[in-house]
Design a protein around this motif. Structure first.
Motif, PDB file in Angstrom:
ATOM      1  N   MET A   1       6.730  -6.755  -7.529  1.00 29.74           N
ATOM      2  CA  MET A   1       5.402  -6.899  -8.125  1.00 29.74           C
ATOM      3  C   MET A   1       4.694  -5.561  -8.283  1.00 29.74           C
ATOM      4  O   MET A   1       4.080  -5.280  -9.331  1.00 29.74           O
ATOM      5  CB  MET A   1       4.540  -7.842  -7.270  1.00 29.74           C
ATOM      6  CG  MET A   1       3.153  -8.091  -7.840  1.00 29.74           C
ATOM      7  SD  MET A   1       2.200  -9.259  -6.845  1.00 29.74           S
ATOM      8  CE  MET A   1       3.084 -10.777  -7.184  1.00 29.74           C
ATOM      9  N   VAL A   2       4.751  -4.697  -7.261  1.00 36.93           N
ATOM     10  CA  VAL A   2       4.057  -3.407  -7.337  1.00 36.93           C
ATOM     11  C   VAL A   2       4.634  -2.554  -8.467  1.00 36.93           C
ATOM     12  O   VAL A   2       3.896  -1.966  -9.263  1.00 36.93           O
ATOM     13  CB  VAL A   2       4.140  -2.673  -5.979  1.00 36.93           C
ATOM     14  CG1 VAL A   2       3.596  -1.255  -6.108  1.00 36.93           C
ATOM     15  CG2 VAL A   2       3.365  -3.438  -4.915  1.00 36.93           C
ATOM     16  N   HIS A   3       5.956  -2.472  -8.559  1.00 46.30           N
ATOM     17  CA  HIS A   3       6.568  -1.684  -9.629  1.00 46.30           C
ATOM     18  C   HIS A   3       6.317  -2.309 -10.996  1.00 46.30           C
ATOM     19  O   HIS A   3       6.111  -1.601 -11.989  1.00 46.30           O
ATOM     20  CB  HIS A   3       8.076  -1.547  -9.378  1.00 46.30           C
ATOM     21  CG  HIS A   3       8.418  -0.617  -8.266  1.00 46.30           C
ATOM     22  ND1 HIS A   3       8.530  -1.043  -6.956  1.00 46.30           N
ATOM     23  CD2 HIS A   3       8.669   0.712  -8.252  1.00 46.30           C
ATOM     24  CE1 HIS A   3       8.835  -0.013  -6.190  1.00 46.30           C
ATOM     25  NE2 HIS A   3       8.932   1.067  -6.943  1.00 46.30           N
ATOM     26  N   TRP A   4       6.339  -3.626 -11.066  1.00 44.46           N
ATOM     27  CA  TRP A   4       6.104  -4.301 -12.340  1.00 44.46           C
ATOM     28  C   TRP A   4       4.681  -4.056 -12.826  1.00 44.46           C
ATOM     29  O   TRP A   4       4.456  -3.767 -14.008  1.00 44.46           O
ATOM     30  CB  TRP A   4       6.373  -5.793 -12.181  1.00 44.46           C
ATOM     31  CG  TRP A   4       6.146  -6.583 -13.442  1.00 44.46           C
ATOM     32  CD1 TRP A   4       6.965  -6.652 -14.533  1.00 44.46           C
ATOM     33  CD2 TRP A   4       5.023  -7.412 -13.726  1.00 44.46           C
ATOM     34  NE1 TRP A   4       6.416  -7.484 -15.479  1.00 44.46           N
ATOM     35  CE2 TRP A   4       5.228  -7.970 -15.017  1.00 44.46           C
ATOM     36  CE3 TRP A   4       3.863  -7.766 -13.027  1.00 44.46           C
ATOM     37  CZ2 TRP A   4       4.313  -8.841 -15.613  1.00 44.46           C
ATOM     38  CZ3 TRP A   4       2.953  -8.628 -13.622  1.00 44.46           C
ATOM     39  CH2 TRP A   4       3.183  -9.151 -14.892  1.00 44.46           C
TER      40      TRP A   4
ATOM     41  N   ASP B   1      -3.194  -0.897 -11.690  1.00 42.89           N
ATOM     42  CA  ASP B   1      -3.199  -0.245 -10.382  1.00 42.89           C
ATOM     43  C   ASP B   1      -2.816  -1.263  -9.314  1.00 42.89           C
ATOM     44  O   ASP B   1      -3.550  -2.231  -9.080  1.00 42.89           O
ATOM     45  CB  ASP B   1      -4.588   0.328 -10.087  1.00 42.89           C
ATOM     46  CG  ASP B   1      -4.589   1.222  -8.859  1.00 42.89           C
ATOM     47  OD1 ASP B   1      -3.594   1.210  -8.109  1.00 42.89           O
ATOM     48  OD2 ASP B   1      -5.588   1.940  -8.650  1.00 42.89           O
ATOM     49  N   PRO B   2      -1.685  -1.087  -8.643  1.00 40.73           N
ATOM     50  CA  PRO B   2      -1.263  -2.078  -7.635  1.00 40.73           C
ATOM     51  C   PRO B   2      -2.241  -2.220  -6.483  1.00 40.73           C
ATOM     52  O   PRO B   2      -2.293  -3.281  -5.856  1.00 40.73           O
ATOM     53  CB  PRO B   2       0.086  -1.529  -7.144  1.00 40.73           C
ATOM     54  CG  PRO B   2       0.552  -0.605  -8.219  1.00 40.73           C
ATOM     55  CD  PRO B   2      -0.688  -0.015  -8.810  1.00 40.73           C
ATOM     56  N   ASP B   3      -3.012  -1.174  -6.177  1.00 44.45           N
ATOM     57  CA  ASP B   3      -3.985  -1.272  -5.091  1.00 44.45           C
ATOM     58  C   ASP B   3      -5.002  -2.372  -5.352  1.00 44.45           C
ATOM     59  O   ASP B   3      -5.531  -2.977  -4.422  1.00 44.45           O
ATOM     60  CB  ASP B   3      -4.715   0.062  -4.904  1.00 44.45           C
ATOM     61  CG  ASP B   3      -3.859   1.080  -4.176  1.00 44.45           C
ATOM     62  OD1 ASP B   3      -3.040   0.663  -3.345  1.00 44.45           O
ATOM     63  OD2 ASP B   3      -3.997   2.281  -4.459  1.00 44.45           O
TER      64      ASP B   3
ATOM     65  N   SER C   1       0.823  -1.207   0.000  1.00 47.02           N
ATOM     66  CA  SER C   1       0.000   0.000   0.000  1.00 47.02           C
ATOM     67  C   SER C   1       0.856   1.256   0.000  1.00 47.02           C
ATOM     68  O   SER C   1       0.557   2.239  -0.690  1.00 47.02           O
ATOM     69  CB  SER C   1      -0.931  -0.014   1.226  1.00 47.02           C
ATOM     70  OG  SER C   1      -1.750   1.135   1.261  1.00 47.02           O
ATOM     71  N   ARG C   2       1.955   1.246   0.738  1.00 44.58           N
ATOM     72  CA  ARG C   2       2.834   2.411   0.791  1.00 44.58           C
ATOM     73  C   ARG C   2       3.531   2.642  -0.561  1.00 44.58           C
ATOM     74  O   ARG C   2       3.625   3.775  -1.024  1.00 44.58           O
ATOM     75  CB  ARG C   2       3.882   2.226   1.897  1.00 44.58           C
ATOM     76  CG  ARG C   2       3.323   2.268   3.311  1.00 44.58           C
ATOM     77  CD  ARG C   2       4.440   2.031   4.325  1.00 44.58           C
ATOM     78  NE  ARG C   2       5.467   3.045   4.158  1.00 44.58           N
ATOM     79  CZ  ARG C   2       5.449   4.235   4.747  1.00 44.58           C
ATOM     80  NH1 ARG C   2       4.456   4.553   5.551  1.00 44.58           N
ATOM     81  NH2 ARG C   2       6.423   5.102   4.547  1.00 44.58           N
ATOM     82  N   ILE C   3       4.025   1.574  -1.179  1.00 42.48           N
ATOM     83  CA  ILE C   3       4.682   1.730  -2.479  1.00 42.48           C
ATOM     84  C   ILE C   3       3.689   2.233  -3.515  1.00 42.48           C
ATOM     85  O   ILE C   3       4.003   3.096  -4.343  1.00 42.48           O
ATOM     86  CB  ILE C   3       5.313   0.397  -2.930  1.00 42.48           C
ATOM     87  CG1 ILE C   3       6.392  -0.054  -1.942  1.00 42.48           C
ATOM     88  CG2 ILE C   3       5.919   0.531  -4.322  1.00 42.48           C
ATOM     89  CD1 ILE C   3       6.975  -1.428  -2.247  1.00 42.48           C
ATOM     90  N   SER C   4       2.472   1.714  -3.468  1.00 45.50           N
ATOM     91  CA  SER C   4       1.448   2.151  -4.420  1.00 45.50           C
ATOM     92  C   SER C   4       1.117   3.622  -4.235  1.00 45.50           C
ATOM     93  O   SER C   4       0.979   4.370  -5.215  1.00 45.50           O
ATOM     94  CB  SER C   4       0.191   1.294  -4.244  1.00 45.50           C
ATOM     95  OG  SER C   4      -0.838   1.728  -5.103  1.00 45.50           O
ATOM     96  N   THR C   5       0.985   4.063  -2.994  1.00 44.04           N
ATOM     97  CA  THR C   5       0.721   5.485  -2.739  1.00 44.04           C
ATOM     98  C   THR C   5       1.874   6.347  -3.240  1.00 44.04           C
ATOM     99  O   THR C   5       1.663   7.414  -3.835  1.00 44.04           O
ATOM    100  CB  THR C   5       0.503   5.711  -1.229  1.00 44.04           C
ATOM    101  OG1 THR C   5      -0.642   4.977  -0.802  1.00 44.04           O
ATOM    102  CG2 THR C   5       0.299   7.189  -0.923  1.00 44.04           C
TER     103      THR C   5
END
Length: 514
Positions: free
Chosen positions: A464-467, A474-476, A370-374
């Motif tokens: 995974m979030v960056h990919w 949207d990673p969220d 959640s933090r990386i996505s934000t």
């Protein structure tokens, strides 16, 4: 004025440069109203032209300047309110201490929730419905993971929306609430139904035995549990995020752990109670079980209509099924492992420790995702800023030892594993749960499994979030279901491996009871 103008002035006078603004005049009166300006004639000679301004024009210019000045100030204030507003401090400005301080209390609260869920599972595993319909054990990680797939995704989605200012007005807030609540009801009903099918299949494959009443019991229990748990937890999440905004806490740090704190306990209690109640009515299963399933399925069109009204949830309604369904299948594999080990005396204690290790790992990786996505949302939209979304796997040193804020939070979350689990193990020991004695060798093996689980999850989350962001997803909505499901599978598998090794070396002091 016969002197030749400077080159810069010549460009302005010939119309090739910007003319001097009337706002550059000094003094409030703009006197005198008559002045001279100099132009170049056709032969290159300077021509002096007298420019006369009327008082009305001068007054208009002065009023225009005032309006421009006020407008500039207003725009600046609007920009500030739009970009920053009442939002809490940006994660970019957080220190390791502030991250740890904000995460610690929700993390402990979530951990005690998983301990309570483990104690409940330790008790209900001896109920008749769990003894006769053993496929219910396969539903446990799937439905507890569904909490991670839906409620944690909801918390991450709303936290990001709150941090980037999409929930500042009552109209936006209401649209986000109704759309997201309807969306998770649709997902909970469908995935709960699919989880029951997976439990039936995984229970039938090893034994080759299929029971239609048991299949309907699993379906009714799973759908009802998923629906009610998602409704209750979704309302709690909305209240937590709104409250976090009001007191100036970053919702990313508290929303997902609190979603898990009550999620495991509520979901497992509902599954146990509903399945036991339906099992008592097994003589009339032909009417009751299908009726329960039909009731929740009949509500699906209502939730679909409500979810389609919000642009933020319309896309997820159509494209957000793949992660939750695959995650449910992954969690069901973990449930199959639990089903095969919980009744084995050599694995006594698996029931109470499985929700704890799975819940802690899932909670920590959900916070990080959640933090990386934000962080990425603050710099653009999915698919943009490709330099911040590398497609290749990052180095472990980059994930855990770089100076950026996401690496700092990964270190903080990883350091919480050992003290957190020690507190939870001590709590379980004091409550005499697990039918097992906590020896030093057991604690070492358990901690090794927990550290390895979280280490792998945090590294996968960074990649995974960056990919997904680089692919325009949207990673969220997509990352957390996979990560929490992997947490369930890794936690159950590593814990079962630890119990097996401990049994081989003879360090299992168990006291199995009813």
């Amino acid at each position: 004025m016969s002197s030749k103008p400077e080159p810069k002035d010549a460009h302005q006078l010939n119309g090739t440069g910007p003319a001097p603004s009337p706002c550059s005049s000094d003094g409030p009166g703009r006197e005198p109203l008559a002045g001279t300006s100099e132009f170049l004639g056709p032969d290159g000679a300077s021509v002096e032209v007298v420019v006369i301004e009327s008082r009305a024009n001068a007054k208009g210019v002065r009023e225009e300047d005032a309006l421009l000045e006020n407008g500039s100030q207003s725009n600046e204030s609007d920009d500030v309110s739009t970009d920053h507003g009442p939002a809490p401090p940006s994660p970019l400005k957080e220190t390791s201490f502030s991250i740890g301080l904000q995460v610690l209390f929700p993390f402990l609260l979530a951990g005690f929730g998983t301990v309570a869920a483990g104690m409940v599972l330790d008790i209900v595993q001896h109920w008749e419905v769990f003894q006769k319909v053993t496929e219910v054990f396969i539903l446990v990680p799937a439905l507890l993971g569904l909490k991670g797939n839906l409620e944690m995704t909801l918390a991450s989605r709303l936290s990001t929306a709150a941090n980037i200012g999409h929930m500042d007005t009552p109209k936006e807030l209401w649209r986000m609430i109704t759309g997201n609540m309807a969306l998770i009801q649709v997902q909970a009903t469908v995935v709960g139904f699919l989880a029951s099918i997976a439990a039936v299949v995984f229970g039938w494959i090893p034994d080759g035995h299929f029971s239609i009443p048991h299949a309907f019991l699993l379906c009714a229990s799973s759908v009802a549990t998923a629906f009610i748990a998602s409704l209750v937890l979704g309302m709690i999440m909305i209240g937590v995020i709104i409250g976090s905004r009001k007191i100036g806490i970053n919702p990313d740090n508290v929303a997902t752990p609190i979603a898990a704190s009550l999620g495991d306990l509520i979901t497992l209690a509902l599954l146990s109670g509903i399945s036991w109640g339906l099992y008592l009515e097994r003589d009339d299963w032909q009417y009751i079980y299908p009726l329960v399933c039909a009731f929740f399925v009949a509500l699906l069109p209502v939730w679909v209509v409500l979810a389609r009204r919000s642009p933020a949830t319309r896309e997820v309604l159509y494209s957000g099924w793949e992660p939750v369904i695959i995650a449910m299948a992954i969690s069901s594999v973990g449930g199959l492992i639990l089903d095969k080990t919980v009744s084995d005396p050599n694995f006594a204690g698996m029931a109470v420790f499985t929700p704890v290790i799975n819940g802690v790992g899932g909670n920590l990786v959900a916070v990080q995702a959640s933090r990386i996505s934000t962080f990425l949302h603050m710099n653009g939209m999915p698919g943009e800023n490709s330099e911040q979304a590398p497609r290749r796997c990052p180095s472990p040193c980059t994930t855990f030892f770089s100076p950026d804020v996401n690496s700092r939070s990964a270190r903080v979350l990883f350091l919480l594993v050992v003290p957190g689990h020690l507190v939870f193990l001590y709590t379980i020991s004091c409550m005499q749960g697990g039918h097992t004695t906590l020896t030093l060798i057991f604690i070492i093996f358990y901690m090794t499994a927990a550290l390895l689980q979280v280490l792998i999850l945090l590294y996968i989350a960074d990649w995974m979030v960056h990919w997904m962001w680089g692919r325009g997803l949207d990673p969220d909505n997509f990352s957390i279901p996979y990560l929490t499901a992997l947490g369930d599978l890794l936690g159950t598998g590593l814990l079962a491996l630890s119990f097996h090794v401990l049994w081989l070396i003879g360090d299992r002091d168990t006291d199995v009871g009813d």
